[in-house]
Scaffold this motif. Structure first.
Motif, PDB file in Angstrom:
ATOM      1  N   THR A  78      10.930   7.551  -2.852  1.00  0.00           N
ATOM      2  CA  THR A  78      11.005   6.287  -2.131  1.00  0.00           C
ATOM      3  C   THR A  78      10.387   6.421  -0.747  1.00  0.00           C
ATOM      4  O   THR A  78       9.629   5.545  -0.295  1.00  0.00           O
ATOM      5  N   LEU A  79      10.688   7.527  -0.078  1.00  0.00           N
ATOM      6  CA  LEU A  79      10.121   7.758   1.250  1.00  0.00           C
ATOM      7  C   LEU A  79       8.596   7.851   1.183  1.00  0.00           C
ATOM      8  O   LEU A  79       7.890   7.292   2.028  1.00  0.00           O
ATOM      9  N   ALA A  80       8.091   8.524   0.148  1.00  0.00           N
ATOM     10  CA  ALA A  80       6.643   8.678   0.005  1.00  0.00           C
ATOM     11  C   ALA A  80       5.961   7.334  -0.209  1.00  0.00           C
ATOM     12  O   ALA A  80       4.941   7.032   0.433  1.00  0.00           O
ATOM     13  N   VAL A  81       6.517   6.518  -1.095  1.00  0.00           N
ATOM     14  CA  VAL A  81       5.848   5.251  -1.405  1.00  0.00           C
ATOM     15  C   VAL A  81       5.961   4.261  -0.245  1.00  0.00           C
ATOM     16  O   VAL A  81       5.008   3.525   0.052  1.00  0.00           O
ATOM     17  N   MET A  82       7.092   4.239   0.446  1.00  0.00           N
ATOM     18  CA  MET A  82       7.230   3.317   1.566  1.00  0.00           C
ATOM     19  C   MET A  82       6.339   3.730   2.746  1.00  0.00           C
ATOM     20  O   MET A  82       5.760   2.877   3.428  1.00  0.00           O
ATOM     21  N   THR A  83       6.219   5.030   2.985  1.00  0.00           N
ATOM     22  CA  THR A  83       5.313   5.502   4.036  1.00  0.00           C
ATOM     23  C   THR A  83       3.868   5.199   3.667  1.00  0.00           C
ATOM     24  O   THR A  83       3.036   4.872   4.527  1.00  0.00           O
ATOM     25  N   SER A  84       3.554   5.286   2.382  1.00  0.00           N
ATOM     26  CA  SER A  84       2.219   4.951   1.914  1.00  0.00           C
ATOM     27  C   SER A  84       1.903   3.477   2.177  1.00  0.00           C
ATOM     28  O   SER A  84       0.796   3.135   2.604  1.00  0.00           O
ATOM     29  N   VAL A  85       2.874   2.617   1.937  1.00  0.00           N
ATOM     30  CA  VAL A  85       2.684   1.190   2.209  1.00  0.00           C
ATOM     31  C   VAL A  85       2.458   0.958   3.705  1.00  0.00           C
ATOM     32  O   VAL A  85       1.611   0.149   4.106  1.00  0.00           O
ATOM     33  N   PHE A  86       3.211   1.671   4.537  1.00  0.00           N
ATOM     34  CA  PHE A  86       3.026   1.543   5.985  1.00  0.00           C
ATOM     35  C   PHE A  86       1.617   1.974   6.392  1.00  0.00           C
ATOM     36  O   PHE A  86       0.971   1.321   7.219  1.00  0.00           O
ATOM     37  N   ALA A  87       1.146   3.074   5.805  1.00  0.00           N
ATOM     38  CA  ALA A  87      -0.206   3.544   6.116  1.00  0.00           C
ATOM     39  C   ALA A  87      -1.242   2.501   5.714  1.00  0.00           C
ATOM     40  O   ALA A  87      -2.214   2.261   6.447  1.00  0.00           O
ATOM     41  N   TYR A  88      -1.042   1.869   4.557  1.00  0.00           N
ATOM     42  CA  TYR A  88      -2.006   0.844   4.140  1.00  0.00           C
ATOM     43  C   TYR A  88      -1.944  -0.369   5.068  1.00  0.00           C
ATOM     44  O   TYR A  88      -2.958  -1.033   5.296  1.00  0.00           O
ATOM     45  N   SER A  89      -0.761  -0.666   5.600  1.00  0.00           N
ATOM     46  CA  SER A  89      -0.651  -1.765   6.560  1.00  0.00           C
ATOM     47  C   SER A  89      -1.484  -1.475   7.807  1.00  0.00           C
ATOM     48  O   SER A  89      -2.121  -2.374   8.370  1.00  0.00           O
ATOM     49  N   LEU A  90      -1.498  -0.207   8.224  1.00  0.00           N
ATOM     50  CA  LEU A  90      -2.340   0.175   9.354  1.00  0.00           C
ATOM     51  C   LEU A  90      -3.819   0.025   9.000  1.00  0.00           C
ATOM     52  O   LEU A  90      -4.642  -0.326   9.857  1.00  0.00           O
ATOM     53  N   ALA A  91      -4.154   0.272   7.737  1.00  0.00           N
ATOM     54  CA  ALA A  91      -5.532   0.048   7.295  1.00  0.00           C
ATOM     55  C   ALA A  91      -5.898  -1.429   7.401  1.00  0.00           C
ATOM     56  O   ALA A  91      -7.038  -1.775   7.747  1.00  0.00           O
ATOM     57  N   SER A  92      -4.947  -2.311   7.102  1.00  0.00           N
ATOM     58  CA  SER A  92      -5.201  -3.750   7.221  1.00  0.00           C
ATOM     59  C   SER A  92      -5.451  -4.139   8.674  1.00  0.00           C
ATOM     60  O   SER A  92      -6.299  -4.985   8.972  1.00  0.00           O
ATOM     61  N   VAL A  93      -4.682  -3.515   9.587  1.00  0.00           N
ATOM     62  CA  VAL A  93      -4.902  -3.772  11.015  1.00  0.00           C
ATOM     63  C   VAL A  93      -6.302  -3.304  11.419  1.00  0.00           C
ATOM     64  O   VAL A  93      -7.025  -4.000  12.137  1.00  0.00           O
ATOM     65  N   ALA A  94      -6.687  -2.136  10.938  1.00  0.00           N
ATOM     66  CA  ALA A  94      -8.024  -1.614  11.238  1.00  0.00           C
ATOM     67  C   ALA A  94      -9.108  -2.518  10.678  1.00  0.00           C
ATOM     68  O   ALA A  94     -10.172  -2.686  11.287  1.00  0.00           O
ATOM     69  N   MET A  95      -8.849  -3.125   9.515  1.00  0.00           N
ATOM     70  CA  MET A  95      -9.828  -4.030   8.922  1.00  0.00           C
ATOM     71  C   MET A  95     -10.015  -5.264   9.809  1.00  0.00           C
ATOM     72  O   MET A  95     -11.143  -5.735  10.000  1.00  0.00           O
ATOM     73  N   LYS A  96      -8.923  -5.787  10.364  1.00  0.00           N
ATOM     74  CA  LYS A  96      -9.036  -6.935  11.258  1.00  0.00           C
ATOM     75  C   LYS A  96      -9.846  -6.591  12.506  1.00  0.00           C
ATOM     76  O   LYS A  96     -10.512  -7.452  13.084  1.00  0.00           O
ATOM     77  N   MET A  97      -9.794  -5.335  12.901  1.00  0.00           N
ATOM     78  CA  MET A  97     -10.550  -4.878  14.067  1.00  0.00           C
ATOM     79  C   MET A  97     -11.965  -4.450  13.684  1.00  0.00           C
ATOM     80  O   MET A  97     -12.700  -3.947  14.530  1.00  0.00           O
TER      81      MET A  97
END
Length: 209
Positions: A78-97
């Protein structure tokens, strides 16, 4: 009388191009939502089957949930998958930039964490099979492997999708098609995380008591 049209300005052409790109992304996102709804029905059916087969009469002399599930092991997944989702959210922020290196970096982190999740899951399957508790042992073990394995296959597909997107972003940047696929992948990955939370609660926590 002739009607004279104003020539298109660079700003108007750019606005029209952006509007068309937005419409294309919105259409693709809607279509992917429809797919997600059908996928949700598949998991709902698997959860229902698990609830029925998780009974003493379906154990065939084999172990029950409380003997094979380990909430702590599931917690690390659970920790691995939730941290993975957080990392992808940061990728979305980078995409907006409009940061290609940022998107590639954070998707790579999400991908590695997804691999950790699958590795833990495969290790659990291997342990059960080595003990003689494979999916052919009982009805309960069959649905256990099918439910967990189906989610694992979705995770594997998501990891493959991430690999493809890393290559596409590196080569072509942020075209409307790539942006649409990145957004759909974010929805897909978040959905898999949500499904796993349900698995953890329904299989691991419920089965431990």
């Amino acid at each position: 009388m002739a009607i004279h049209q104003r020539p298109a300005t660079p700003d108007s052409v750019l606005w029209q191009h952006e509007a068309e790109a937005h419409d294309d992304i919105a259409t693709r996102t809607l279509g992917f939502w429809l797919y997600m709804m059908s996928d949700a029905l598949i998991f709902a059916a698997l959860f229902a089957a698990y609830g029925v087969l998780d009974q003493t009469t379906n154990l065939a002399g084999g172990p029950g949930a409380h003997q094979i599930v380990h909430p702590l092991a599931g917690f690390w997944q659970t920790l691995a998958v939730m941290t993975s989702v957080f990392a992808y959210s940061l990728a979305s922020v980078a995409m907006k930039m409009r940061s290609q290196p940022g998107v590639i970096l954070y998707i790579t982190i999400a991908l590695v964490l997804g691999l950790v999740f699958i590795g833990l899951e495969l290790g659990d399957f291997a342990r059960l099979i080595a003990l003689g508790d494979g999916p052919d042992r009982s009805g309960f073990l069959s649905i256990y492997f099918v439910l967990i394995g189906t989610h694992g296959l979705h995770m594997a597909f998501g990891i493959l999708w991430m690999l493809v997107m890393i290559v596409q972003v590196a080569r072509s940047g942020f075209t409307p098609g790539i942006v649409a696929r990145l957004l759909n992948l974010r929805m897909f990955w978040q959905f898999q995380a949500s499904v796993w939370v349900c698995v953890y609660a329904f299989v691991y926590l419920r089965g431990a008591f």
